[in-house]
Scaffold this motif. Structure first.
Motif, PDB file in Angstrom:
ATOM      1  N   LEU A 174       0.854  -1.187   0.000  1.00  0.00           N
ATOM      2  CA  LEU A 174       0.000   0.000   0.000  1.00  0.00           C
ATOM      3  C   LEU A 174       0.885   1.230   0.000  1.00  0.00           C
ATOM      4  N   THR A 175       0.443   2.285  -0.684  1.00  0.00           N
ATOM      5  CA  THR A 175       1.164   3.562  -0.665  1.00  0.00           C
ATOM      6  C   THR A 175       0.264   4.630  -0.086  1.00  0.00           C
ATOM      7  N   VAL A 176       0.793   5.382   0.884  1.00  0.00           N
ATOM      8  CA  VAL A 176       0.054   6.461   1.523  1.00  0.00           C
ATOM      9  C   VAL A 176       0.744   7.780   1.208  1.00  0.00           C
ATOM     10  N   THR A 197       4.729  -1.834  13.811  1.00  0.00           N
ATOM     11  CA  THR A 197       5.082  -3.094  13.136  1.00  0.00           C
ATOM     12  C   THR A 197       4.045  -3.541  12.118  1.00  0.00           C
ATOM     13  N   SER A 198       2.773  -3.362  12.440  1.00  0.00           N
ATOM     14  CA  SER A 198       1.704  -3.844  11.552  1.00  0.00           C
ATOM     15  C   SER A 198       1.620  -3.054  10.252  1.00  0.00           C
ATOM     16  N   LEU A 199       2.325  -1.918  10.181  1.00  0.00           N
ATOM     17  CA  LEU A 199       2.272  -1.071   8.989  1.00  0.00           C
ATOM     18  C   LEU A 199       3.565  -1.110   8.174  1.00  0.00           C
ATOM     19  N   ARG A 200       4.392  -2.125   8.419  1.00  0.00           N
ATOM     20  CA  ARG A 200       5.691  -2.217   7.732  1.00  0.00           C
ATOM     21  C   ARG A 200       5.553  -2.351   6.218  1.00  0.00           C
ATOM     22  N   ASP A 201       4.416  -2.837   5.755  1.00  0.00           N
ATOM     23  CA  ASP A 201       4.234  -3.057   4.315  1.00  0.00           C
ATOM     24  C   ASP A 201       3.708  -1.815   3.591  1.00  0.00           C
ATOM     25  N   ILE A 202       3.700  -0.682   4.260  1.00  0.00           N
ATOM     26  CA  ILE A 202       3.189   0.550   3.657  1.00  0.00           C
ATOM     27  C   ILE A 202       4.337   1.481   3.262  1.00  0.00           C
ATOM     28  N   ARG A 203       4.230   2.047   2.088  1.00  0.00           N
ATOM     29  CA  ARG A 203       5.151   3.082   1.615  1.00  0.00           C
ATOM     30  C   ARG A 203       4.540   4.438   1.965  1.00  0.00           C
ATOM     31  N   PHE A 204       5.282   5.263   2.691  1.00  0.00           N
ATOM     32  CA  PHE A 204       4.798   6.570   3.115  1.00  0.00           C
ATOM     33  C   PHE A 204       5.517   7.670   2.330  1.00  0.00           C
ATOM     34  N   VAL A 205       4.727   8.576   1.726  1.00  0.00           N
ATOM     35  CA  VAL A 205       5.281   9.621   0.863  1.00  0.00           C
ATOM     36  C   VAL A 205       4.684  10.982   1.237  1.00  0.00           C
ATOM     37  N   THR A 206       5.525  12.006   1.281  1.00  0.00           N
ATOM     38  CA  THR A 206       5.017  13.360   1.494  1.00  0.00           C
ATOM     39  C   THR A 206       5.505  14.287   0.382  1.00  0.00           C
ATOM     40  N   PHE A 207       4.678  15.284   0.084  1.00  0.00           N
ATOM     41  CA  PHE A 207       5.019  16.330  -0.875  1.00  0.00           C
ATOM     42  C   PHE A 207       4.726  17.691  -0.252  1.00  0.00           C
ATOM     43  N   ASP A 208       5.463  18.702  -0.702  1.00  0.00           N
ATOM     44  CA  ASP A 208       5.083  20.086  -0.434  1.00  0.00           C
ATOM     45  C   ASP A 208       4.164  20.535  -1.567  1.00  0.00           C
ATOM     46  N   LEU A 209       3.042  21.162  -1.235  1.00  0.00           N
ATOM     47  CA  LEU A 209       2.154  21.696  -2.263  1.00  0.00           C
ATOM     48  C   LEU A 209       2.801  22.871  -2.978  1.00  0.00           C
TER      49      LEU A 209
END
Length: 247
Positions: free
Chosen positions: A25-27, A51-63
């Protein structure tokens, strides 16, 4: 140098991490007005340490007009500009997973409008402190007083922001857009709204109303917090993300 209208608008990516090589998953996080992606620093540290969220890719952007992203007087800082830049930036991620958008404050409007514009590209929305105002609310003279309270709060942090086109245009063309409530009420993407009981910038009385208008796609979680992305908000995200991962 290519002009603004000859190049694709994109956002500055400020964080991109997953604990595993192949995420499920990507957030993507979308911050609010008069802010930048650092709004989510503590939240991401907390989520990435779960630990339960290790399979998530976390991404942030500046608007656009915020943080390290592109800023120019040529920009309108409206939905068209921000959605185009966000879409181009998401495409550059070359996703192979479902996408979840997390918005805070004005970022909830951009996330909702993105899901409404690009339809099936977003699996779920998490909307933190959404300022839910109806068209009637926006026309109420009392609303102007609420906006003044917000501007005064922004001024305390950085008075210069109030003079920037990015702030004023975003306020006029996104925050005060009369279609915001209708877009949420008619949304066809599943969304979880996380709202604080002590939030001074949202119309809490509209929360049950919009939930009743769109019960299939909207659910809400209430916390004790105020408007910011504090622990009472992001700790609630864990269960939401776990359910999405396991769906």
């Amino acid at each position: 140098m290519a002009s603004l209208f000859q190049k694709k608008l994109t956002l500055k990516k400020t964080h991109d991490f997953c604990a595993v090589k192949q995420p499920k998953l990507t957030v993507v996080f979308i911050h609010g007005i008069a802010s930048d992606s650092s709004t989510f620093n503590n939240a991401i540290k907390y989520l990435e340490g779960t630990t339960s969220l290790r399979d998530i890719r976390f991404v942030t952007f500046d608007l656009l007009g915020s943080g390290k992203s592109y800023a120019s007087d040529e920009l309108n800082y409206d939905y068209k500009d921000q959605l185009e830049a966000l879409h181009n930036s998401i495409e550059k991620l070359k996703l192979t997973t479902p996408l979840v958008l997390v918005g805070h404050s004005m970022g909830t409007f951009i996330a909702t409008r993105y899901a409404d514009t690009y339809k099936k590209s977003v699996k779920h929305l998490i909307l933190i402190s959404p300022p839910i105002y109806t068209e009637k609310d926006l026309e109420n003279p009392a609303f102007a007083a609420a906006i003044k309270v917000f501007r005064d709060a922004v001024s305390v942090k950085n008075r210069k922001i109030l003079e920037e086109k990015a702030f004023n245009s975003s306020m006029e063309k996104i925050v005060l857009d009369k279609k915001n409530y209708k877009t949420l009420a008619n949304l066809k993407t599943y969304a979880t709204l996380i709202c604080g009981d002590a939030d001074q910038f949202i119309a809490a009385f509209n929360l049950p109303k919009v939930l009743a208008e769109n019960p299939k796609y909207l659910t809400a979680i209430k916390t004790i917090g105020r408007h910011g992305v504090s622990r009472d908000k992001y700790s609630k995200m864990v269960n939401v993300l776990e359910k999405i991962l396991n769906a």
